[in-house]
Motif scaffolding. Sequence first.
Motif, mmCIF file in Angstrom:
data_model
loop_
_atom_site.group_PDB
_atom_site.id
_atom_site.type_symbol
_atom_site.label_atom_id
_atom_site.label_comp_id
_atom_site.label_asym_id
_atom_site.label_seq_id
_atom_site.Cartn_x
_atom_site.Cartn_y
_atom_site.Cartn_z
ATOM 1 N N ASP A 61 0.840 -1.198 0.000
ATOM 2 C CA ASP A 61 0.000 0.000 0.000
ATOM 3 C C ASP A 61 0.883 1.259 0.000
ATOM 4 O OD1 ASP A 61 -3.004 0.974 0.708
ATOM 5 O OD2 ASP A 61 -1.528 2.239 1.727
ATOM 6 N N GLU A 62 0.439 2.276 -0.718
ATOM 7 C CA GLU A 62 1.241 3.506 -0.840
ATOM 8 C C GLU A 62 1.534 4.148 0.515
ATOM 9 O OE1 GLU A 62 -0.408 6.288 -3.560
ATOM 10 O OE2 GLU A 62 -0.259 4.952 -5.303
ATOM 11 N N LYS A 63 0.555 4.132 1.416
ATOM 12 C CA LYS A 63 0.757 4.762 2.733
ATOM 13 C C LYS A 63 1.829 4.016 3.532
ATOM 14 C CE LYS A 63 -3.662 4.531 3.941
ATOM 15 N NZ LYS A 63 -4.292 4.096 2.679
ATOM 16 N N ILE A 64 1.814 2.699 3.435
ATOM 17 C CA ILE A 64 2.821 1.892 4.140
ATOM 18 C C ILE A 64 4.190 2.085 3.499
ATOM 19 C CG2 ILE A 64 3.522 -0.449 4.756
ATOM 20 C CD1 ILE A 64 1.068 0.593 6.293
ATOM 21 N N GLN A 109 1.830 8.886 14.813
ATOM 22 C CA GLN A 109 1.046 9.076 13.587
ATOM 23 C C GLN A 109 1.224 7.890 12.634
ATOM 24 O OE1 GLN A 109 3.090 11.378 14.953
ATOM 25 N NE2 GLN A 109 1.502 12.784 15.757
ATOM 26 N N GLU A 110 2.434 7.386 12.529
ATOM 27 C CA GLU A 110 2.682 6.231 11.654
ATOM 28 C C GLU A 110 1.987 4.985 12.179
ATOM 29 O OE1 GLU A 110 7.066 7.478 9.856
ATOM 30 O OE2 GLU A 110 6.936 6.489 11.822
ATOM 31 N N VAL A 139 -1.540 5.185 11.089
ATOM 32 C CA VAL A 139 -1.717 4.864 9.671
ATOM 33 C C VAL A 139 -1.860 3.349 9.485
ATOM 34 C CG1 VAL A 139 -0.597 4.815 7.414
ATOM 35 C CG2 VAL A 139 -0.554 6.909 8.776
ATOM 36 N N ARG A 157 5.318 4.702 1.968
ATOM 37 C CA ARG A 157 5.858 6.016 2.319
ATOM 38 C C ARG A 157 6.531 5.964 3.691
ATOM 39 N NH1 ARG A 157 1.273 8.261 -0.410
ATOM 40 N NH2 ARG A 157 0.073 8.362 1.527
ATOM 41 N N ILE A 158 5.891 5.261 4.635
ATOM 42 C CA ILE A 158 6.491 5.103 5.964
ATOM 43 C C ILE A 158 7.793 4.317 5.854
ATOM 44 C CG2 ILE A 158 6.185 4.060 8.245
ATOM 45 C CD1 ILE A 158 3.163 4.538 7.929
ATOM 46 N N SER A 202 -5.123 2.091 10.730
ATOM 47 C CA SER A 202 -6.294 2.565 9.991
ATOM 48 C C SER A 202 -6.850 1.520 9.033
ATOM 49 C CB SER A 202 -5.952 3.839 9.209
ATOM 50 O OG SER A 202 -5.076 3.562 8.124
#
Length: 284
Positions: A205-208, A258-259, A262, A210-211, A265
């Motif tokens: 996933d893009e959000k993962i 915050q991470e 994410v 990025r982290i 979520s």
Amino acid sequence: MNHRIPEYTLNDGLKVPAIGFGTYSLKGAEGVKSIVSALEVGYRLIDTAYNYENEATVGKAIKQSSVAREELLISSKLPGRYHDYNKALVAIEESLYRADLDYYDLYLIHWPNPKQGKYVEAWQALIEAKKRGYIRSIGVSNFLPEHNERLIKETGVAPSLNQIELHPFFDQAEQRKKDSEHGIVNESWSPIGRGNDAVQDVVKDEKILRIAEAHGKTGTQVILRWHTQLGSIPIPKAGSFQHQKENIDIFDFELSEQEMEVVSSFNRQDGRLWGQDPSEYEEF
């Protein structure tokens, strides 16, 4: 790679690493090779089960490894068909014979099988097996809070550990909270959330990603680090040396609040990947 793995002290005093190695489906010569590799990489907590039919594979790997037995923590599980007290004790002995071990460090009841209603009897057998020196620490797997509360009420002994399905799609917040109140440490099976084709691959996933990029890590490492910061012990399975190294190399960075949010979520109301609800599902 950082080999300094943090430890948890269970409610009976046993110290266990913050990450383990899962062996489901690892069998035969290739299975032995994979487990020996994992031990050489640095894993010290090895998870198996009577029903995986590979306790002998684990035992063979221990013999072939250069790591001393006393440095290892080997865990297995009692199947549902042996919840009767006497059958449970014999099954534990058989587990030991299969692996050619003198003792297990951890032994769990694999599923509560509440329709059969014999999990307290099985728990009493584990208590006796610990007294006999067969097991150093006793726990459960897939037990809901009400199951654990019944064990404690009827025997006075709380499980040291509860292995549960836990991954980003199913973060088990309430279960973890309840277990913590009894001093029960959680262990995560299926920690990456793979195995169901209908479910997205969260590590891509893009959000993962990025982290992961921010920390110079992979998506898988981010997810496994999320588990450890939740206070649960992930037990990923990996056949290759490279993936084994990747999975264990998660203790030189930290996710921000915050991470962590994410990753959490992705949680769903009932994110079980195979529909194995312990209040209904039974395993024999």
